[in-house]
Each structure stands twice: as C-alpha cells, then as structure tokens.
Write a protein that holds these residues in place. Structure first.
Motif, PDB file in Angstrom:
ATOM      1  N   GLY A 175       0.625  -1.185   0.017  1.00  6.37           N
ATOM      2  CA  GLY A 175       0.046   0.046   0.150  1.00  6.37           C
ATOM      3  C   GLY A 175       0.707   1.267   0.003  1.00  6.37           C
ATOM      4  O   GLY A 175       0.416   2.063  -0.648  1.00  6.37           O
ATOM      5  N   THR A 260     -14.462   2.731   4.786  1.00  5.92           N
ATOM      6  CA  THR A 260     -13.724   3.370   3.377  1.00  5.92           C
ATOM      7  C   THR A 260     -14.130   4.490   2.893  1.00  5.92           C
ATOM      8  O   THR A 260     -13.723   4.803   1.810  1.00  5.92           O
ATOM      9  N   GLN A 300       2.054   3.490   7.156  1.00  2.91           N
ATOM     10  CA  GLN A 300       1.280   2.455   7.099  1.00  2.91           C
ATOM     11  C   GLN A 300       1.509   1.088   7.278  1.00  2.91           C
ATOM     12  O   GLN A 300       0.899   0.451   8.005  1.00  2.91           O
ATOM     13  N   SER A 304      -0.072  -0.987  10.724  1.00  2.00           N
ATOM     14  CA  SER A 304      -0.541  -2.399  10.584  1.00  2.00           C
ATOM     15  C   SER A 304      -0.038  -3.412  11.492  1.00  2.00           C
ATOM     16  O   SER A 304      -0.402  -4.590  11.604  1.00  2.00           O
ATOM     17  N   GLU A 357      -7.777   5.940   7.552  1.00  2.00           N
ATOM     18  CA  GLU A 357      -7.462   5.180   6.253  1.00  2.00           C
ATOM     19  C   GLU A 357      -6.478   4.278   6.724  1.00  2.00           C
ATOM     20  O   GLU A 357      -6.790   2.871   6.326  1.00  2.00           O
ATOM     21  N   GLN A 360      -8.014   1.806   9.104  1.00  2.00           N
ATOM     22  CA  GLN A 360      -9.010   0.803   8.378  1.00  2.00           C
ATOM     23  C   GLN A 360      -8.602  -0.250   7.308  1.00  2.00           C
ATOM     24  O   GLN A 360      -8.904  -1.362   7.481  1.00  2.00           O
ATOM     25  N   SER A 361      -7.447   0.240   6.750  1.00  2.00           N
ATOM     26  CA  SER A 361      -6.924  -0.811   5.801  1.00  2.00           C
ATOM     27  C   SER A 361      -6.120  -1.744   6.511  1.00  2.00           C
ATOM     28  O   SER A 361      -6.536  -3.132   6.209  1.00  2.00           O
ATOM     29  N   TRP A 365      -7.729  -5.667   6.112  1.00  2.00           N
ATOM     30  CA  TRP A 365      -6.877  -6.995   5.787  1.00  2.00           C
ATOM     31  C   TRP A 365      -6.872  -7.852   6.790  1.00  2.00           C
ATOM     32  O   TRP A 365      -7.108  -9.329   6.383  1.00  2.00           O
ATOM     33  N   TRP A 385     -13.980  -6.660  -0.628  1.00  2.00           N
ATOM     34  CA  TRP A 385     -13.510  -5.647  -1.559  1.00  2.00           C
ATOM     35  C   TRP A 385     -14.956  -5.236  -2.334  1.00  2.00           C
ATOM     36  O   TRP A 385     -14.769  -3.780  -2.722  1.00  2.00           O
TER      37      TRP A 385
END
Length: 446
Positions: A175, A260, A300, A304, A357, A360-361, A365, A385
């Motif tokens: 990402g 999203t 990012q 995570s 963002e 959430q990502s 995942w 998705w």
C-alpha cells in the motif's frame, strides 16, 4: 518475518542501533530514509509482490492522469458520454467481482489473476484506438468484467506467497509503495498532458498495458509457500455462494465498506467543502492530498502492526471509526473559521483522515484474511472489496447531501462512522463464535 529482519528494522522504528557512526544526515532525514528503504523487502516473494504493486500503481497513475483528457480531446467524447462509460464499467464490476472470485476458488487464484491481468492489458492495447462512443462503451463493459476482481485476487495471492504472520505487513508495504507509484505515474502522465497530442496519450496508455503484462509475468513466476499451491484436491468442485450466507462476515464487509468512506472524503468531500463552504484558499486541497500521501507512505506499515490477530484487527477498525469521526468534527468547524485557522483545521482533519485510512486498511486486511473460509478465500476477500465498490457508488451522494446541509450533517456522518467502527469488535466476536459452531465446521470440512 520472511526477510529475516526484525520488526523495528523493517519499519525504521528502531532506536538507531546499527547505523554507522560519524557525520550523517540529520536524524529526521535518516529516519525517513530508513522507512523508505524498508519498503523494499529482501525476500523473493515479497520483492515480487512489491514490484507488482509498484508497476500497477505507476501505470495506473499515469493512465488516470490522461484518460479523461484523452477521451474528450483526442476521441471527441463529451463529459456525459465519458461518465456513462465509466459508470457502466463500475456497475459491471460490482456484479462480477464475487462470481469471478468464485471461479478463482474453482480453478486457482493465481491462474485466474494472470488471466485477469492479461485481459486488462489487452483492453488497454485497444483503448487508444477507440473511434467513438459505442466502441468506448463496449470496451468499458469488457474492462468492467474483471477490473474490480483484480485487487482481491492480488490480496489472496499475498496470502499464498508469504507466511500468515506477514500477510498484513506485506499488504501494508504494498500500500505504501502504491502511493509512491501513483505519484510517479501522475508525474509521467503530466508530460503527456503538456504535449497534448494523440501520440503522447497513446504512449502512456500502451505503457499502462505493458505494465499489466509485466505484472502477469511476475505473478505467474512468484514463489508460493509450501502447500499454498492449489492442486486439484484442494480446489472446489462447484461454485459456492456460501459467502453470502455467512452473516457475520457480510456485516463486517458492510462495516468495512462504511469505513472506506475516507476515500470519498479525500477525493470529493474535502475539495467540495473547501471550495464551497470555507474561507481557506483552494490550494489547501492540494496540501491536504500531499499530506495524506506522505503520511500514508511513512506510517502504513507501522499502523498495521499486530493486525494479523483478529482481536487487534477489530480494534484497529474501531480506532479507524473514531479517527474518521474526529475528521468529520474538524470539517464541521471549518465553515465558521477565517482563512488561516481554517487551513490549520483542514490540515488537522487530513491527519485524522489519514489515521482512519491506515487503521481501516490494516484492520480490514486482518479481518478479511482471518475469517475467510478455507477453500473460498478468493470469494470471501472479494466480498470485502465489493463493499468498497458499494461505498464508491453511495458515498459521493452522501457527501453531496452533507455539503448542502452543512456542519450538523458532518457531525451526523462522524457519529455513524464511529458507530461502524465500534461495532467491528463485537461482530468479529460473533464471527468467531459462528465458526466454532459444529455446523459451521462441518460445512467447512465439506
């Protein structure tokens, strides 16, 4: 981790040990360099996946920067005709995303990803030679058949290529690299815009097609984990719609889709709010976009951490909802502020938006991987998705309504996003209990 480095080394978040002594760049610059260097992993599979992300994003960034101008100036389509074609492609993509994934579960995710990627390459080879509206619509429908299925199939391939405890981090690295690729691609596309000639636009579009061919070649040769290759005994014999009967997973997909909304807030909501309801200069929109991109690249991977665990992933989704709610509250304040304070609050809202963002990502995942049913990973991930696609259809209408209603509407949207995030941990718990049910285990084994 697969590449043998420690988490601190991989994210550039260590204490600086191992860095050569003596004269060096200032500490912030060294930290930035370590974080950017860490985005390129040492393992062969991870390097291949990151290379795929970079090639895809660079080609796509270049194409998106010229596509509308090419269609209107070189082909001669009207803005409304372009909108019709793009809307048809999006609609077809929403309908076909999960069925294509079901086919992937039947014949193998990697095999289908390669076919989908080559299909997209072929469409982009034809793209520069579209003579008019009818052929443009036909091409958009053909692209839409597979376009939205590519991202979830790529995520499934990540799960097949790297260990389970490295899947989310690899997605995070990809990402971050994508953000760099989009920026670089947009810069390349700007050169074609300066030339403003059919041949320049065609070169960019055909280069995008070539990037998909390269992506397919890398995917076809990517080393997979032992046992991850889907042989005939592991593939499903029939197409199954069980994913739509997995109620907790469907609810989580919808919650994730709501979160999203940060995509639409950045691309539509903030630009419209700045230009129509604030005293901030229009250039603030560019500053917000740049700040978002820089923060996404830098943080990012760090955001995570721990998302491989379902409980952590659920908490990250909850935090994302809170961060997006803060963003909405700050946007509600902007309309009443003079120019300088309005700019400061908008930049603060960009930080909150980016936090939403990133969390959430990572949470999405982790949840989509952790709760996907064995043998149906493609269908389950694609359902997650699909919720993003639904958001992209609905959220612009919501944002337009919010802009017309003003500050109180922003507060309502913020409350809804906070509620969506707060519901994630409880829904994950529901999903886990459902999977512990003997009936569910029996169905999975069969």
């Amino acid at each position: 981790m697969a590449n043998g480095s420690t988490p601190a080394e991989q994210t550039g978040a260590g204490d600086g040990t191992g860095v050569a002594d003596g004269p060096a760049a200032p500490a912030p610059r060294r930290r930035l360099g370590r974080r950017l260097t860490a985005l390129w992993p040492s393992g062969r599979a991870e390097r291949g996946l990151v290379a795929m992300a970079l090639a895809d994003a660079t080609g796509t960034g270049a194409f998106l920067s010229v596509s509308v101008v090419f269609l209107t100036r070189a082909v001669g389509l009207s803005a409304s005709q372009v909108a019709v074609g793009l809307s048809l492609a999006a609609g077809v993509g929403l309908v076909t995303t999960v069925p294509v994934a079901m086919v992937a579960d039947r014949f193998g995710p990697r095999r289908l990803l390669v076919l989908v990627t080559l299909w997209r390459a072929a469409c982009f080879v034809v793209y520069p030679f579209v003579p008019g509206f009818t052929s443009f619509v036909v091409l958009m429908v053909l692209m839409g058949l597979v376009d939205k299925a590519a991202a979830p199939l790529g995520q499934v391939l990540v799960g097949m290529a790297v260990p389970e405890d490295a899947r989310v981090r690899t997605m995070a690295v990809m990402g971050a690299v994508r953000n760099c690729g989009y920026a670089g691609g947009a810069l390349l596309g700007s050169l074609a815009l300066l030339a403003d000639h059919w041949s320049a636009y065609a070169t960019v579009i055909l280069a995008n097609a070539a990037s998909f061919v390269g992506l397919a070649a890398i995917a076809g040769r990517l080393p997979l984990r032992p046992g991850a290759t889907a042989d005939a005994s592991r593939l499903r014999r029939t197409l199954s719609f069980d994913v739509f009967r997995d109620r907790p997973y469907v609810v989580l997909a919808l919650l994730n889709g709501a979160l999203t909304m940060h995509i639409t807030l950045l691309s539509v909501g903030i630009p419209m709010w700045v230009t129509q309801a604030s005293h901030a200069p229009r250039s603030t929109v560019s500053a917000v976009v740049v700040l978002n991109a820089v923060l996404a690249v830098l943080f990012q991977v760090r955001a995570s951490r721990g998302a491989e665990e379902l409980t952590t992933a659920a908490r990250l989704m909850r935090t994302a909802g809170l961060a997006l709610a803060v963003c909405c509250v700050l946007l509600a304040l902007v309309a009443r502020l003079p120019a300088v304070p309005a700019v400061a609050v908008l930049l603060a809202s960009a930080v909150a938006l980016t936090a939403g963002e990133l969390f959430q990502s990572a949470g999405g995942w982790g949840v989509s991987y952790g709760l996907a049913r064995s043998g149906q990973e493609s269908a389950y991930v694609s359902l997650f998705w699909l919720s993003v696609g639904l958001q992209q259809v609905i959220a612009p209408l919501v944002v337009a309504l919010v802009i017309s209603r003003g500050a109180l509407a922003w507060l309502l949207v913020g409350a809804l996003l906070a509620a969506a995030g707060a519901a994630a941990p409880r829904t994950v718990g529901w999903a886990v209990r459902d999977r512990e049910n003997p009936r569910h285990r029996h169905n999975e084994e069969n």
